[in-house]
Design an enzyme around this catalytic site. Structure first.
Site, short mmCIF file in Angstrom:
data_model
loop_
_atom_site.label_atom_id
_atom_site.label_comp_id
_atom_site.label_asym_id
_atom_site.label_seq_id
_atom_site.Cartn_x
_atom_site.Cartn_y
_atom_site.Cartn_z
N HIS A 56 0.88 -1.30 0.01
CA HIS A 56 0.07 0.00 0.15
C HIS A 56 1.04 1.31 0.08
O HIS A 56 2.04 1.30 0.68
CB HIS A 56 -0.90 -0.09 1.20
CG HIS A 56 -2.10 0.96 1.10
ND1 HIS A 56 -1.95 2.30 1.46
CD2 HIS A 56 -3.36 0.73 0.81
CE1 HIS A 56 -3.35 2.72 1.14
NE2 HIS A 56 -4.03 1.78 0.67
N ASP A 100 -7.93 -5.48 0.34
CA ASP A 100 -8.39 -6.25 -0.46
C ASP A 100 -8.06 -7.76 -0.27
O ASP A 100 -8.56 -8.63 -1.17
CB ASP A 100 -7.92 -5.96 -2.05
CG ASP A 100 -8.45 -4.62 -2.50
OD1 ASP A 100 -9.58 -4.62 -2.09
OD2 ASP A 100 -7.74 -3.92 -3.28
N1 ACO Z 1 4.13 -7.64 -4.17
C1 ACO Z 1 5.62 -7.49 -4.37
N2 ACO Z 1 6.30 -6.41 -4.10
C2 ACO Z 1 5.45 -5.36 -3.71
C3 ACO Z 1 4.07 -5.18 -3.93
C4 ACO Z 1 3.49 -6.48 -3.96
N3 ACO Z 1 2.09 -6.44 -3.66
N4 ACO Z 1 3.71 -3.98 -3.70
C5 ACO Z 1 4.94 -3.25 -3.45
N5 ACO Z 1 5.91 -4.14 -3.79
C6 ACO Z 1 7.32 -3.89 -3.75
C7 ACO Z 1 7.78 -3.13 -5.05
O1 ACO Z 1 8.02 -4.16 -5.74
C8 ACO Z 1 8.89 -2.08 -4.61
O2 ACO Z 1 9.97 -2.82 -4.26
P1 ACO Z 1 11.51 -2.14 -4.73
O3 ACO Z 1 11.43 -0.65 -3.98
O4 ACO Z 1 12.43 -3.14 -4.56
O5 ACO Z 1 11.47 -2.02 -6.18
C9 ACO Z 1 8.27 -1.55 -3.41
O6 ACO Z 1 7.48 -2.55 -2.85
C10 ACO Z 1 7.54 -0.21 -3.55
O7 ACO Z 1 6.24 -0.36 -4.42
P2 ACO Z 1 5.70 0.49 -5.40
O8 ACO Z 1 5.29 -0.33 -6.69
O9 ACO Z 1 6.56 1.46 -6.00
O10 ACO Z 1 4.62 0.99 -4.47
P3 ACO Z 1 3.21 1.85 -4.80
O11 ACO Z 1 3.10 2.73 -3.57
O12 ACO Z 1 3.43 2.43 -6.12
O13 ACO Z 1 2.14 0.86 -5.06
C11 ACO Z 1 0.37 -0.63 -4.79
C12 ACO Z 1 1.24 0.44 -4.11
C13 ACO Z 1 0.02 -0.20 -6.22
C14 ACO Z 1 -0.81 -0.83 -3.94
C15 ACO Z 1 1.27 -1.96 -4.81
O14 ACO Z 1 1.57 -2.19 -3.67
C16 ACO Z 1 0.57 -3.00 -5.43
O15 ACO Z 1 0.63 -2.99 -6.89
N6 ACO Z 1 -0.04 -4.14 -4.88
C17 ACO Z 1 -0.84 -5.14 -5.33
C18 ACO Z 1 -1.98 -4.64 -6.14
C19 ACO Z 1 -3.03 -4.29 -4.99
O16 ACO Z 1 -3.20 -5.06 -3.84
N7 ACO Z 1 -3.76 -3.10 -4.91
C20 ACO Z 1 -4.66 -2.94 -3.97
C21 ACO Z 1 -4.45 -1.71 -2.95
S1 ACO Z 1 -5.49 -1.25 -1.71
C22 ACO Z 1 -6.54 -0.51 -2.87
O17 ACO Z 1 -6.56 0.26 -3.81
C23 ACO Z 1 -7.97 -0.42 -2.13
#
Ligand code: ACO
Length: 378
Positions: free
Chosen positions: A261, A315
């Site tokens: 998140h 979620d």
């Molecule tokens: N699985 C594995 N690694 C992850 C995940 C994940 N679900 N989420 C973040 N990371 C890692 C990234 O790879 C990144 O690693 P790095 O720094 O080594 O490259 C780091 O954590 C930061 O991730 P970002 O993608 O930059 O985080 P951002 O804040 O942009 O994204 C998001 C947040 C979109 C929710 C992301 O965590 C994601 O895609 N999660 C999966 C989809 C999901 O569950 N969405 C629902 C969110 S809640 C809602 O909207 C109601």
């Protein structure tokens, strides 16, 4: 004016001032108008919470009674909206159907008077009342059935489950769905709320505001994640396969759905409550075969990614709860939209109180003064 550095996804950049909700992502705190989510989940109901979000304070007994009464009496859809829905392809995604229906309300209620509190109230009531009916109607129509009319003697959550499953729910599933609606109602400036605010800032009508937010919520990185979580758990298939599956995903740098998140760096407090609700449901109606897979995955992800602050988000457990309530997988996000409409409307109203159109700037990275090459020479 202070010029900020460019941050992809506007991470950490304030886009507004708001008194609607508060998140502390380090401590796992979520409050609506200052009231912790745990208290609302335990003691409130969805319409009272919606009132709190939109009008800023808990309603008195009379105010709540009137609000519930008005919502109950605006649940039905115009027959022309139902006719329009009959033309939708049954293979279409229900979020697209919902977006079209929400936008269509603007055709039927086209008088716009954004400075009139009566207009604001009528729009809030109409949207909160009709969106659940639209979601349930599309579900029945795509199966070739007539939609079920809402029942005035049922509360908001129970009536939705009744319209969807064509039978009155037991008190426990109705209560659990009510709590789930409270949990999903609002969450500061997430992508769909931001989308709602940008649309609101142009002073368009509230139906366009909600339709634009529905379109934004549909994506798999936002509301669509709960649907993806179920597909993921089915793909993993067994507790034994959790760790090998996770290793492979991480080797390919794939995101694990339902984890991570932008704001929370600990387990989302809503995920904790949803997990408790799932367990209550499983105790009474039997365990979902993928629940153990989910618990094992939570543990394995914490070991591998906990140091990055990657824990279950809202979620992760919501899909397992919805499935036990008889909600089909592709309705998970529309159900999220039913609830989040309260938050979108709260931000719409707040935006109108002190409006300035959103018009950010950009850092141009393209060329300048390029020659125009005639098409015959390309
Ligand atoms: N699985 C594995 N690694 C992850 C995940 C994940 N679900 N989420 C973040 N990371 C890692 C990234 O790879 C990144 O690693 P790095 O720094 O080594 O490259 C780091 O954590 C930061 O991730 P970002 O993608 O930059 O985080 P951002 O804040 O942009 O994204 C998001 C947040 C979109 C929710 C992301 O965590 C994601 O895609 N999660 C999966 C989809 C999901 O569950 N969405 C629902 C969110 S809640 C809602 O909207 C109601």
């Amino acid at each position: 004016m202070t010029v900020c550095e460019y941050r992809a996804g506007l991470e950490g950049i304030p886009a507004t001032q708001s008194s609607i909700s508060y998140v502390d992502g380090q401590r796992g705190i979520l409050e609506y108008r200052g009231i912790p989510i745990e208290k609302l989940a335990e003691q409130s109901n969805f319409l009272e919470t919606a009132y709190l979000l939109i009008w800023g304070e808990l309603p008195t007994q009379e105010e709540l009674k009137l609000f519930e009464h008005e919502i109950t009496h605006h649940r039905r859809l115009k027959y022309r909206i139902r006719d329009m829905m009959k033309c939708f392809p049954e293979s279409g995604h229900p979020m697209d159907a919902l977006q079209a229906c929400a936008a269509a309300l603007g055709l039927f209620y086209s008088k716009r008077a954004l400075d009139d509190p009566a207009y604001i109230r009528a729009a809030v009531i109409r949207l909160l009342a009709k969106i659940p009916t639209m979601v349930a109607a599309f579900q029945l129509m795509r199966k070739g059935n007539d939609p079920v009319q809402p029942r005035d003697d049922l509360g908001y959550a129970a009536n939705f489950l009744y319209m969807l499953n064509e039978q009155e729910p037991d008190p426990l599933p109705a209560k659990i769905f009510e709590v789930s609606l409270i949990l999903h109602a609002e969450h500061t400036i997430n992508a769909s709320t931001f989308s709602a605010m940008v649309t609101a800032s142009t002073l368009t009508d509230p139906y366009a505001v909600v339709a634009s937010a529905v379109g934004t919520l549909a994506g798999p990185l936002h509301g669509g994640a709960s649907e993806e979580v179920i597909f993921m758990l089915e793909e993993i298939g067994s507790v034994e396969n959790v760790r090998p599956w996770l290793e492979e995903q991480l080797a390919h740098k794939s995101k694990i759905m339902g984890f991570g998140h932008r704001v929370y760096k600990v387990k989302d407090p809503r995920a904790t409550i949803l997990q408790q609700l799932a367990e209550k449901l499983f105790e009474k109606y039997g365990r979902d075969k993928y629940y153990d897979v989910a618990v094992e995955l939570e543990q394995a992800v914490a070991e591998k990614l906990g140091h990055k602050g990657i824990y279950p988000n809202v979620d992760f457990y919501s899909g397992l709860v919805y499935r036990k309530l008889g909600i089909p997988t592709d309705l998970f996000t529309p159900v999220f939209a039913i609830s989040r409409t309260a938050g979108w409307l709260a931000h719409w109203k707040e935006q109108l109180n002190e409006n300035r159109i959103f018009r950010p700037t950009q850092i141009y990275t393209g060329l300048h003064d390029e020659p125009y090459v005639p098409i015959s020479e390309r």
